[in-house]
Enzyme design. Structure first.
Site, mmCIF file in Angstrom:
data_model
loop_
_atom_site.group_PDB
_atom_site.id
_atom_site.type_symbol
_atom_site.label_atom_id
_atom_site.label_comp_id
_atom_site.label_asym_id
_atom_site.label_seq_id
_atom_site.Cartn_x
_atom_site.Cartn_y
_atom_site.Cartn_z
ATOM 1 N N GLU A 1 -75.031 21.505 -22.769
ATOM 2 C CA GLU A 1 -73.838 21.160 -21.987
ATOM 3 C C GLU A 1 -73.165 20.014 -22.741
ATOM 4 O O GLU A 1 -73.272 18.857 -22.375
ATOM 5 C CB GLU A 1 -74.220 20.764 -20.565
ATOM 6 C CG GLU A 1 -73.033 20.724 -19.623
ATOM 7 C CD GLU A 1 -73.426 20.310 -18.218
ATOM 8 O OE1 GLU A 1 -74.555 19.820 -18.021
ATOM 9 O OE2 GLU A 1 -72.591 20.464 -17.310
ATOM 10 N N ALA B 1 -70.039 13.305 -15.371
ATOM 11 C CA ALA B 1 -71.009 12.246 -15.668
ATOM 12 C C ALA B 1 -71.360 12.182 -17.145
ATOM 13 O O ALA B 1 -72.309 11.523 -17.537
ATOM 14 C CB ALA B 1 -72.264 12.470 -14.839
ATOM 15 N N HIS C 1 -66.528 21.754 -18.198
ATOM 16 C CA HIS C 1 -66.017 20.420 -18.537
ATOM 17 C C HIS C 1 -64.756 20.582 -19.367
ATOM 18 O O HIS C 1 -64.662 20.135 -20.509
ATOM 19 C CB HIS C 1 -67.079 19.589 -19.252
ATOM 20 C CG HIS C 1 -68.178 19.147 -18.326
ATOM 21 N ND1 HIS C 1 -68.028 18.134 -17.408
ATOM 22 C CD2 HIS C 1 -69.441 19.621 -18.147
ATOM 23 C CE1 HIS C 1 -69.144 17.982 -16.711
ATOM 24 N NE2 HIS C 1 -70.022 18.881 -17.133
ATOM 25 N N HIS D 1 -71.499 19.084 -3.893
ATOM 26 C CA HIS D 1 -70.536 19.327 -4.978
ATOM 27 C C HIS D 1 -69.380 20.223 -4.562
ATOM 28 O O HIS D 1 -68.322 20.198 -5.191
ATOM 29 C CB HIS D 1 -71.250 19.959 -6.183
ATOM 30 C CG HIS D 1 -72.077 18.986 -6.952
ATOM 31 N ND1 HIS D 1 -73.284 18.529 -6.507
ATOM 32 C CD2 HIS D 1 -71.849 18.362 -8.135
ATOM 33 C CE1 HIS D 1 -73.772 17.672 -7.390
ATOM 34 N NE2 HIS D 1 -72.923 17.547 -8.375
ATOM 35 N N ASP E 1 -78.175 22.118 -11.165
ATOM 36 C CA ASP E 1 -77.667 20.980 -11.964
ATOM 37 C C ASP E 1 -78.503 19.730 -11.658
ATOM 38 O O ASP E 1 -77.987 18.612 -11.646
ATOM 39 C CB ASP E 1 -76.178 20.724 -11.711
ATOM 40 C CG ASP E 1 -75.517 19.894 -12.809
ATOM 41 O OD1 ASP E 1 -76.170 19.619 -13.835
ATOM 42 O OD2 ASP E 1 -74.351 19.505 -12.640
HETATM 43 ZN ZN LIG Z 1 -75.173 19.680 -15.913
#
Ligand SMILES: [Zn+2]
Length: 381
Positions: free
Chosen positions: A123, A134, A189, A245, A268
């Site tokens: 990731e 984050a 992301h 989330h 996650d």
């Molecule tokens: Zn993650």
């Protein structure tokens, strides 16, 4: 041969209530409806039997992580999740300096050789600072073939998924190369528009990393990555359905739009999963957990951003069912579909003959009470 009987058995064809499962060593020999065909069965009356969960997105758990620490720490994180029902776990790394990612990939490849994890998920580091969540923006870089090849080599064939932002320069070439190498490309992301996301899918991206989180949201004139990923029938979509989330309506909409064959539940989870509130580390970022919700401690651009989760996939499964998703659809999203994403659909991910005897016994409230992996009880009923 071991026989499990009396429980509600969730199979690809529906729920057998009651049903039975006969095991031959590490694999499922037969599954059937009704009462036990032979005496001396393990009695699972009043309980659910689900296929073992397959978690494609895990950074850690039980105080240990895949992103830092020793191989023993990583084994501890995997064992934490296995004992809670995730019989197959992918180890997820977050953005870090390239040399550090190489070292982590090499360490985790050893664990994959041993069958402790099903492989690696990168990731990062080819992500968008604008949607960093984050993750550490200082180490994000544009897609770079040489960097990818170094990481691939370090992972020794165990790299299974790479999350990247397709709007970055060089993304298309990297998507094509990853695909040729048999690595699943996930969009995540990312600040990409719908058009850019569709082009990435055409180039070979087939998966969405935690849909909605860490990406441009859905707008009716610019549906963004969320809209494009949900709209394309050839894309599987992760959702962190932990009740933190995502709003339950977002879970419902994703489940309906994607359907049971494309929705993938993920945790996650970070090291703080299963641990008390306090301060934890996610890669280079410090995270504070309060009331089970993990937030970044410091990032001036986005104060209090939600970080990884403290949930296990079992927690996510339970939340998804309580939120109204049908149990067979949840089993597909937590086991069958993610196993297929990993190319393991002929080995695990469903309760049917010839697949591994990976299963989770849950009580009526969908809390895991027993876990079996490859025919052996990790947690006995
Ligand atoms: Zn993650």
């Amino acid at each position: 041969m071991l026989l499990l009987a009396g429980g509600r058995v969730v199979t690809p064809g529906g729920v057998l209530s009651p049903g039975w499962i006969r095991l031959a060593g590490p694999v499922i020999d037969a599954v059937g409806p009704g009462d036990a065909p032979e005496p001396s069965a393990v009695d699972l009356r009043g309980q659910w039997v689900l296929p073992g969960f397959v978690d494609l997105h895990v950074h850690g758990g039980g105080g240990a992580s895949f992103t830092a620490g020793t191989a023993d720490d990583a084994r501890k994180a995997a064992a934490f999740h296995r004992a809670r029902g995730s019989t197959t776990v992918l180890a997820s790394l977050v953005t870090a300096p390239l040399a550090e990612l190489e070292a982590r990939a090499a360490l985790l490849a050893d664990l994959a050789d041993d069958g402790v994890v099903a492989g690696l998920h990168l990731e990062g580091p080819f992500l968008s600072p604008a949607r960093r969540g984050a993750q550490d923006r200082r180490h994000m870089i544009a897609p770079d073939m040489a960097a990818f090849e170094r990481l691939q080599a370090a992972a020794r064939g165990h790299l299974r998924i790479i999350t990247l932002a397709p709007e970055l320069p060089g993304a298309t070439r990297l998507i094509e190369a990853a695909r040729r190498a048999g690595v699943t490309v996930a969009v995540g992301h990312t600040d990409a528009t719908a058009e850019v996301t569709l082009a990435a899918i055409d180039a070979g991206a087939t998966h969405a990393t935690h849909l909605f989180n860490g990406m441009r949201p859905l707008h009716h004139r610019e549906p963004g990555a969320v809209g494009a990923l949900l709209d394309r029938a050839d894309v599987t979509c992760e959702v962190i359905a932990d009740g933190v989330h995502l709003h339950d309506i977002a879970i419902h909409l994703a489940a309906r739009a994607a359907g049971p064959g494309r929705l993938v539940l993920v945790s996650d989870a970070m090291a703080a999963a299963g641990m008390p509130d306090g301060r934890y580390q996610l890669g280079s970022k410090r995270v504070t957990v309060t009331g089970g919700v993990a937030r970044l401690q410091e990032d001036p651009g986005q104060p209090g951003a939600i970080a990884g989760s403290t949930a296990t996939l079992a927690d996510v499964v339970r939340h998804a069912i309580l939120a109204g998703l049908p149990v067979p659809d949840v089993a597909a999203a937590a086991s069958t579909t993610p196993a297929r994403v990993l190319g393991l659909g002929d080995r695990t991910g469903a309760l049917r003959p010839s697949l591994a005897a990976d299963l989770v016994v849950c009580d009526d409230d969908f809390r895991p009470r027993a876990v079996m992996r490859q025919g052996e009880w990790l947690v006995a009923p």
